[in-house]
Design a protein around this motif. Structure first.
Motif, PDB file in Angstrom:
ATOM      1  N   PRO A  50       0.827  -1.211   0.000  1.00 37.29           N
ATOM      2  CA  PRO A  50       0.000   0.000   0.000  1.00 37.29           C
ATOM      3  C   PRO A  50       0.859   1.257   0.000  1.00 37.29           C
ATOM      4  CG  PRO A  50      -0.791  -1.581   1.616  1.00 37.29           C
ATOM      5  CD  PRO A  50       0.529  -2.102   1.125  1.00 37.29           C
ATOM      6  N   PHE A  51       0.197   2.345  -0.317  1.00 41.95           N
ATOM      7  CA  PHE A  51       0.861   3.643  -0.341  1.00 41.95           C
ATOM      8  C   PHE A  51       1.462   3.925   1.043  1.00 41.95           C
ATOM      9  CE2 PHE A  51       1.445   8.115  -1.019  1.00 41.95           C
ATOM     10  CZ  PHE A  51       1.582   8.242  -2.384  1.00 41.95           C
ATOM     11  N   LEU A  52       2.738   4.310   1.083  1.00 38.99           N
ATOM     12  CA  LEU A  52       3.444   4.425   2.359  1.00 38.99           C
ATOM     13  C   LEU A  52       3.656   5.890   2.749  1.00 38.99           C
ATOM     14  CD1 LEU A  52       4.950   2.976   4.683  1.00 38.99           C
ATOM     15  CD2 LEU A  52       7.032   3.129   3.293  1.00 38.99           C
ATOM     16  N   PHE A  53       3.126   6.254   3.916  1.00 39.57           N
ATOM     17  CA  PHE A  53       3.389   7.569   4.512  1.00 39.57           C
ATOM     18  C   PHE A  53       4.514   7.405   5.534  1.00 39.57           C
ATOM     19  CE2 PHE A  53      -1.246   9.364   4.241  1.00 39.57           C
ATOM     20  CZ  PHE A  53      -1.199   9.223   2.874  1.00 39.57           C
ATOM     21  N   VAL A  54       5.411   8.346   5.585  1.00 37.39           N
ATOM     22  CA  VAL A  54       6.391   8.398   6.667  1.00 37.39           C
ATOM     23  C   VAL A  54       6.199   9.727   7.377  1.00 37.39           C
ATOM     24  CG1 VAL A  54       8.840   8.468   7.273  1.00 37.39           C
ATOM     25  CG2 VAL A  54       8.060   6.898   5.505  1.00 37.39           C
ATOM     26  N   VAL A  55       5.920   9.644   8.685  1.00 37.50           N
ATOM     27  CA  VAL A  55       5.655  10.841   9.478  1.00 37.50           C
ATOM     28  C   VAL A  55       6.895  11.170  10.303  1.00 37.50           C
ATOM     29  CG1 VAL A  55       4.152  11.905  11.202  1.00 37.50           C
ATOM     30  CG2 VAL A  55       3.213  10.230   9.578  1.00 37.50           C
ATOM     31  N   ILE A  56       7.399  12.411  10.138  1.00 35.33           N
ATOM     32  CA  ILE A  56       8.657  12.809  10.753  1.00 35.33           C
ATOM     33  C   ILE A  56       8.467  14.144  11.473  1.00 35.33           C
ATOM     34  CG2 ILE A  56      11.076  13.465  10.309  1.00 35.33           C
ATOM     35  CD1 ILE A  56      10.984  11.688   7.825  1.00 35.33           C
ATOM     36  N   GLY A  57       9.098  14.310  12.597  1.00 33.76           N
ATOM     37  CA  GLY A  57       9.050  15.575  13.335  1.00 33.76           C
ATOM     38  C   GLY A  57       9.856  15.479  14.603  1.00 33.76           C
ATOM     39  N   SER A 147       9.307   5.496   0.865  1.00 32.93           N
ATOM     40  CA  SER A 147       8.056   6.221   1.112  1.00 32.93           C
ATOM     41  C   SER A 147       7.467   6.751  -0.189  1.00 32.93           C
ATOM     42  CB  SER A 147       8.321   7.378   2.076  1.00 32.93           C
ATOM     43  OG  SER A 147       9.155   8.340   1.466  1.00 32.93           O
ATOM     44  N   ASP A 148       6.160   6.929  -0.163  1.00 36.18           N
ATOM     45  CA  ASP A 148       5.454   7.542  -1.286  1.00 36.18           C
ATOM     46  C   ASP A 148       5.031   8.973  -0.961  1.00 36.18           C
ATOM     47  OD1 ASP A 148       5.512   5.143  -2.913  1.00 36.18           O
ATOM     48  OD2 ASP A 148       4.107   4.326  -1.453  1.00 36.18           O
ATOM     49  N   ARG A 176      13.855  12.880  -3.853  1.00 43.87           N
ATOM     50  CA  ARG A 176      12.792  13.421  -4.704  1.00 43.87           C
ATOM     51  C   ARG A 176      11.399  12.957  -4.277  1.00 43.87           C
ATOM     52  NH1 ARG A 176      15.917  11.941 -10.367  1.00 43.87           N
ATOM     53  NH2 ARG A 176      17.872  12.995  -9.844  1.00 43.87           N
ATOM     54  N   LYS A 177      11.184  12.886  -3.003  1.00 45.02           N
ATOM     55  CA  LYS A 177       9.895  12.439  -2.481  1.00 45.02           C
ATOM     56  C   LYS A 177       8.951  13.629  -2.305  1.00 45.02           C
ATOM     57  CE  LYS A 177      11.088   8.163  -2.216  1.00 45.02           C
ATOM     58  NZ  LYS A 177      10.443   7.146  -3.070  1.00 45.02           N
ATOM     59  N   PRO A 178       7.661  13.423  -2.591  1.00 43.92           N
ATOM     60  CA  PRO A 178       6.690  14.494  -2.316  1.00 43.92           C
ATOM     61  C   PRO A 178       6.557  14.666  -0.803  1.00 43.92           C
ATOM     62  CG  PRO A 178       5.565  12.485  -3.018  1.00 43.92           C
ATOM     63  CD  PRO A 178       7.032  12.235  -3.201  1.00 43.92           C
ATOM     64  N   LEU A 264       1.047   8.186  -8.568  1.00 41.61           N
ATOM     65  CA  LEU A 264       1.987   8.808  -7.635  1.00 41.61           C
ATOM     66  C   LEU A 264       2.968   7.772  -7.083  1.00 41.61           C
ATOM     67  CD1 LEU A 264       2.796  11.428  -6.278  1.00 41.61           C
ATOM     68  CD2 LEU A 264       1.158  10.949  -4.463  1.00 41.61           C
ATOM     69  N   LYS A 265       2.458   6.573  -6.839  1.00 43.21           N
ATOM     70  CA  LYS A 265       3.342   5.515  -6.328  1.00 43.21           C
ATOM     71  C   LYS A 265       4.369   5.116  -7.389  1.00 43.21           C
ATOM     72  CE  LYS A 265       3.320   1.234  -3.713  1.00 43.21           C
ATOM     73  NZ  LYS A 265       3.907   1.867  -2.531  1.00 43.21           N
ATOM     74  N   LEU A 266       3.913   4.993  -8.645  1.00 46.84           N
ATOM     75  CA  LEU A 266       4.856   4.694  -9.724  1.00 46.84           C
ATOM     76  C   LEU A 266       5.899   5.801  -9.854  1.00 46.84           C
ATOM     77  CD1 LEU A 266       2.612   3.253 -12.600  1.00 46.84           C
ATOM     78  CD2 LEU A 266       4.113   2.006 -11.038  1.00 46.84           C
TER      79      LEU A 266
END
Length: 587
Positions: A50-57, A147-148, A176-178, A264-266
């Motif tokens: 599945p589409f992968l979110f990475v949450v950073i802070g 990540s996507d 080059r990640k969104p 977007l994933k591609l």
């Protein structure tokens, strides 16, 4: 939050990207890069997930609370007054009651929950960017290439910290990640503070070449309060509570679950592949340049050795020619004195005087002539030889220094900083150091240099002196016999001086002719012997110098055989990546 990812309609591109990643994986193994191999394997796994979110802070920015509110499913990620996220957590879909387990103890936890949206996305919750554990940041960085979408969470009242921006650069510039930005705990900031924070984040993002940055202000607390109010059926209306999550969910729905997610994933996958190829391209360019330089230096070394040997041959020929001039000058003087000494009156005078003084005997004169001739010849040739030896040695020393400079120029630590760790490249430094040591040893080897000097300095006088002694010695025996029989015998036996003179005239011509013939023969032999010995020694000298470079010759040949197929393989991957990336971005 509901929605569904569009069914795969671009399988051809997905398959092409998968094949490209397979080629990159084989290449990573070929260059013995374990970290790159692991990154590519993760990308291969990610392409079917599945589409992968990475949450950073940063710590206490509200990342975990943001994820809980986004999923609308209670406390999936643990929150509290103290920093709770002490390891990376990957949240995925799971049926039933779900689970939580440590995949890598102390580093990575996998959490499975039966939340419908997790069938379409997976979320990675990371420790704070200012976490005291360096492993946390390293693991976070491992997830970014896969990540996507990367979500950077800042504290709404104080977004003016720098630790997260380093990872923003890593995600956007390097991979080059969104990216999008979230100002969490918006309920703690007033409108003026919130507006200033949004403006600051947007400006910082634009300075990092993020066009049209998306900045959202959210409050997980308000979202939780609204959820509790809805569940309690309280009379207090929750409709007026704005937690700020609706714009985030709309963005995700439109870009991820609204039909654009697959594209977007591609794009994310091909972007990661491009970044890998670009990074490897810089390293491969260095390797290709180094191979070319190695081949060029080896060619120059061989060329310098060939030119040096030709120059040394020329110097030897010139030295032999100068030696022959000195030889002929000395021999001419010997011939002249020999002729004068064999005149009738000189011989008669010496014969008579020798009765009273042994020093006046003919053989004494001849021995003296031989000694003086040898000494004069050796001194003359020795001076010429020393001069020639200096030129010869200076030329070879200069050439060796030039060769040492060529090898030293091959030292390049840049290769050690690349992601390519081929044993062949590591062995290169050992070979260069070994060759430098051998060449330096020749320059500093007094035995080697003295050998060169002694060879040039001693061959000429030694060969010439020995040959001259043999010639004059043989002539002395003949002259002594003739003088005793034909001069002394004739005078004292009453035959008469005139008769003796007549006999001597004939003998004298033959003696002079014999001396001339022998000296000429000795001259030819001298020239041939000196030239032969010097050139033979020269060949040995250059063989020894050339032997110092054999390891380098062998290495560059093996380097060419090893790296050329690798370079060709990578250039093919570069072409395929460029073509495929252009096609995917036109979708």
């Amino acid at each position: 939050m509901n929605g569904a990812i569009v069914d795969p309609i671009l399988q051809r591109y997905k398959s092409a990207i998968a094949q490209l990643l397979d080629q990159l994986a084989r290449f990573a193994q070929a260059i013995d890069n374990a970290a790159l191999t692991r990154t590519i394997q993760n990308l291969q796994d990610n392409i079917n997930q599945p589409f992968l979110f990475v949450v950073i802070g940063e710590v206490k920015a509200g990342k975990s609370s943001f994820i809980n509110a986004l999923l609308d499913s209670g406390e999936i990620c643990e929150v509290g007054a103290d920093p709770r996220t002490n390891m990376v957590a990957k949240i995925i879909y799971a049926q039933g009651e779900g689970y939580s387990r440590e995949v890598h103890p102390g580093e990575l936890r996998e959490i499975g929950r039966p939340v419908p949206i997790l069938q379409q996305i997976a979320i990675v919750d990371t420790p704070g960017t200012n976490s005291p554990s360096q492993k946390h940041e390293a693991i976070t960085k491992e997830f970014i290439p896969n990540s996507d979408l990367v979500i950077f969470v800042f504290f709404s009242k104080n977004p003016y910290t720098n630790t997260a921006w380093t990872l923003v650069d890593f995600a956007h510039k390097e991979w080059r990640k969104p990216v999008i930005f979230v100002l969490q705990q918006a309920d703690l900031a007033d409108d003026r503070e919130l507006q200033a924070s949004v403006q600051y984040i947007a400006q910082e993002a634009q300075q990092r070449q993020i066009a049209d940055p998306k900045v959202f202000a959210t409050s997980a607390k308000l979202a939780t309060d609204k959820l509790k109010s809805d569940h309690s059926n309280s009379d207090d209306s929750s409709e007026n509570i704005d937690a700020g999550f609706a714009p985030v969910q709309d963005f995700i729905r439109s870009t991820i679950t609204g039909g654009q997610g697959y594209r977007l994933k591609l794009t994310s996958n091909i972007g990661a592949a491009e970044q890998i190829v670009e990074r490897l391209g810089n390293d491969m360019r260095l390797i290709k340049q180094q191979l070319h330089q190695d081949e060029t230096v080896v060619a120059r070394i061989r060329d310098r050795l060939g030119q040096g040997q030709n120059q040394s041959h020329y110097e030897i020929d010139a030295l032999v020619e100068r030696l022959m001039v000195q030889y002929e000058r000395t021999i001419y003087q010997i011939k002249q004195e020999f002729r004068d000494g064999l005149s009738i009156f000189t011989l008669a005078k010496r014969s008579v005087l020798s009765i009273f003084n042994r020093k006046q005997r003919i053989e004494t004169w001849m021995n003296d002539l031989k000694t003086r001739a040898q000494k004069e010849l050796e001194e003359t040739l020795d001076e010429t030889s020393k001069e020639g030896a200096k030129r010869f040695i200076d030329g070879i020393q200069s050439m060796i220094k030039q060769l040492l400079a060529e090898v030293t120029a091959l030292e390049n630590d840049a290769l050690r900083k690349t992601e390519i760790t081929l044993p062949m490249l590591e062995y290169r430094y050992e070979v260069i150091e070994s060759v430098k040591t051998k060449i330096s040893a020749l320059l500093n080897d007094e035995t080697f240099m003295n050998c060169l000097t002694d060879t040039v300095d001693g061959v000429g006088p030694g060969v010439a002196g020995g040959g001259l002694l043999a010639v004059i010695g043989g002539t002395i025996a003949a002259v002594t016999e003739i003088v005793i029989l034909d001069i002394i015998g004739s005078v004292f036996l009453g035959v008469g001086v005139l008769l003796a003179g007549g006999v001597l005239v004939a003998k004298r011509r033959r003696l002079i002719q014999k001396l001339d013939t022998e000296l000429e023969r000795n001259k030819t032999k001298f020239e041939a012997t000196v030239s032969e010995q010097l050139n033979a020694k020269l060949s040995g000298i250059y063989d020894e110098i050339n032997a110092s470079f054999v390891d380098l010759y062998d290495y560059v040949e093996k380097e060419r055989e090893s790296l050329t197929p690798l370079i060709q393989q990578f250039e093919q991957i570069q072409r395929q990546t460029k073509t495929l990336a252009a096609a995917v971005r036109q979708l």
